[in-house]
Design a protein around this motif. Sequence first.
Motif, short mmCIF file in Angstrom:
data_model
loop_
_atom_site.label_atom_id
_atom_site.label_comp_id
_atom_site.label_asym_id
_atom_site.label_seq_id
_atom_site.Cartn_x
_atom_site.Cartn_y
_atom_site.Cartn_z
N ASP A 1 0.83 -1.20 0.00
CA ASP A 1 0.00 0.00 0.00
C ASP A 1 0.87 1.26 0.00
O ASP A 1 0.64 2.19 -0.77
N GLY A 2 1.89 1.28 0.84
CA GLY A 2 2.79 2.42 0.90
C GLY A 2 3.56 2.63 -0.39
O GLY A 2 3.76 3.77 -0.83
N PHE A 3 3.97 1.54 -1.01
CA PHE A 3 4.71 1.63 -2.27
C PHE A 3 3.87 2.34 -3.33
O PHE A 3 4.33 3.27 -3.98
N PHE A 4 2.63 1.89 -3.49
CA PHE A 4 1.79 2.47 -4.52
C PHE A 4 1.32 3.89 -4.18
O PHE A 4 0.91 4.63 -5.06
N ALA A 5 1.43 4.25 -2.91
CA ALA A 5 1.11 5.62 -2.50
C ALA A 5 2.34 6.52 -2.55
O ALA A 5 2.24 7.72 -2.33
N GLY A 6 3.51 5.93 -2.84
CA GLY A 6 4.76 6.71 -2.89
C GLY A 6 5.26 7.11 -1.52
O GLY A 6 6.05 8.04 -1.41
N GLU A 7 4.83 6.41 -0.49
CA GLU A 7 5.25 6.71 0.87
C GLU A 7 6.43 5.79 1.23
O GLU A 7 6.27 4.75 1.85
N TRP A 8 7.61 6.22 0.82
CA TRP A 8 8.79 5.34 0.87
C TRP A 8 9.20 5.00 2.29
O TRP A 8 9.58 3.86 2.56
N ASP A 9 9.15 5.95 3.21
CA ASP A 9 9.55 5.65 4.59
C ASP A 9 8.66 4.57 5.19
O ASP A 9 9.14 3.64 5.82
N ARG A 10 7.35 4.73 5.00
CA ARG A 10 6.40 3.73 5.52
C ARG A 10 6.62 2.38 4.85
O ARG A 10 6.61 1.34 5.50
N THR A 11 6.85 2.40 3.55
CA THR A 11 7.09 1.17 2.80
C THR A 11 8.31 0.44 3.32
O THR A 11 8.27 -0.75 3.64
N LEU A 12 9.41 1.16 3.40
CA LEU A 12 10.67 0.54 3.82
C LEU A 12 10.62 0.05 5.26
O LEU A 12 11.15 -1.02 5.57
N ALA A 13 9.99 0.80 6.14
CA ALA A 13 9.88 0.37 7.54
C ALA A 13 9.07 -0.92 7.66
O ALA A 13 9.46 -1.84 8.39
N ALA A 14 7.98 -1.00 6.93
CA ALA A 14 7.15 -2.22 6.97
C ALA A 14 7.90 -3.41 6.37
O ALA A 14 7.84 -4.52 6.90
N ILE A 15 8.60 -3.18 5.25
CA ILE A 15 9.39 -4.27 4.63
C ILE A 15 10.43 -4.78 5.62
O ILE A 15 10.55 -5.99 5.84
N GLU A 16 11.19 -3.89 6.20
CA GLU A 16 12.27 -4.31 7.09
C GLU A 16 11.74 -5.01 8.33
O GLU A 16 12.31 -6.01 8.77
N GLU A 17 10.65 -4.51 8.90
CA GLU A 17 10.08 -5.19 10.07
C GLU A 17 9.59 -6.58 9.69
O GLU A 17 9.81 -7.55 10.42
N GLY A 18 8.93 -6.69 8.54
CA GLY A 18 8.44 -8.00 8.09
C GLY A 18 9.58 -8.97 7.84
O GLY A 18 9.52 -10.14 8.25
N LEU A 19 10.64 -8.51 7.18
CA LEU A 19 11.78 -9.39 6.92
C LEU A 19 12.50 -9.79 8.20
O LEU A 19 12.95 -10.93 8.35
N THR A 20 12.58 -8.88 9.15
CA THR A 20 13.18 -9.20 10.44
C THR A 20 12.36 -10.26 11.17
O THR A 20 12.92 -11.23 11.72
N LEU A 21 11.04 -10.12 11.15
CA LEU A 21 10.19 -11.13 11.77
C LEU A 21 10.36 -12.48 11.08
O LEU A 21 10.38 -13.53 11.75
N CYS A 22 10.47 -12.47 9.77
CA CYS A 22 10.70 -13.72 9.04
C CYS A 22 11.99 -14.39 9.52
O CYS A 22 12.00 -15.60 9.79
N ASP A 23 13.05 -13.61 9.61
CA ASP A 23 14.33 -14.15 10.07
C ASP A 23 14.25 -14.63 11.52
O ASP A 23 14.71 -15.73 11.85
N ASP A 24 13.67 -13.82 12.38
CA ASP A 24 13.60 -14.15 13.80
C ASP A 24 12.79 -15.42 14.09
O ASP A 24 13.07 -16.13 15.04
N HIS A 25 11.78 -15.67 13.25
CA HIS A 25 10.87 -16.79 13.51
C HIS A 25 11.00 -17.93 12.50
O HIS A 25 10.21 -18.88 12.55
N GLY A 26 11.96 -17.84 11.60
CA GLY A 26 12.20 -18.92 10.65
C GLY A 26 11.18 -19.05 9.54
O GLY A 26 11.01 -20.12 8.98
N TYR A 27 10.51 -17.98 9.21
CA TYR A 27 9.50 -18.01 8.14
C TYR A 27 10.14 -17.63 6.80
O TYR A 27 9.83 -16.60 6.21
#
Length: 151
Positions: free
Chosen positions: A103-129
Motif C-alpha cells: 500500500d505504501g509503495f503504490f502511494a509513494g510513501e517510501w519511509d512507511r514502505t521501507l519500515a514495513a518491509i524491514e520489520e516484516g523481513l526481520t520477523l521472518c528471520d527471527d521466527h524462521g519463516y
Amino acid sequence: MYAPFDAVLSELGSRTPELLWVIRRTVGDPARTAPEALDRLDAMLPGLESEANPSRIVRIGIACAYVDRLASCRAALWRVVDNGRAGGAIASAIEALFLLANDGFFAGEWDRTLAAIEEGLTLCDDHGYRVLTWPGVFLRGLSTLLGDGRT
C-alpha cells in the motif's frame, strides 16, 4: 491454470465461502472477473473494524491489494501487526506488514514502505519463516528500482 480450482468451487456452489469466492475473482483475474466481486468485497470492508481474526483480515487485504482498495484495510492490518508484536499471530503480522508495504509503495510513501518491509523481513528471520520473505524481498527490490533509492 485455475480450471481445477474453479471446478471445485463449481461443485461447492452456494457453499463456497464468500471470502474465497471474492479472492478467486480479485486475485485470479482482476481485470475481467473483479468487477462482479467488487460489491461483495466492499461489503466486507466495514466489518474489518470489529474483525478479530488476523487471518481473515489478511485475506481480505489480499483481495483488496489486487483491486486498489488496501487503504480501506490499513487500520485492521495495523491491528494484526500489533497483535503479532504482542506475541500473537506472527505469520499474519508478517503478511499484514507486506500488505501495508505494498500500500505504501503504490502511494509513494517510501519511509512507511521501507519500515514495513524491514520489520516484516526481520520477523521472518527471527521466527524462521523463510517462505514468507518473498513479498518483502520483491517489494524491497521494487523500491530500489522505482523508489527514492534509499534501499
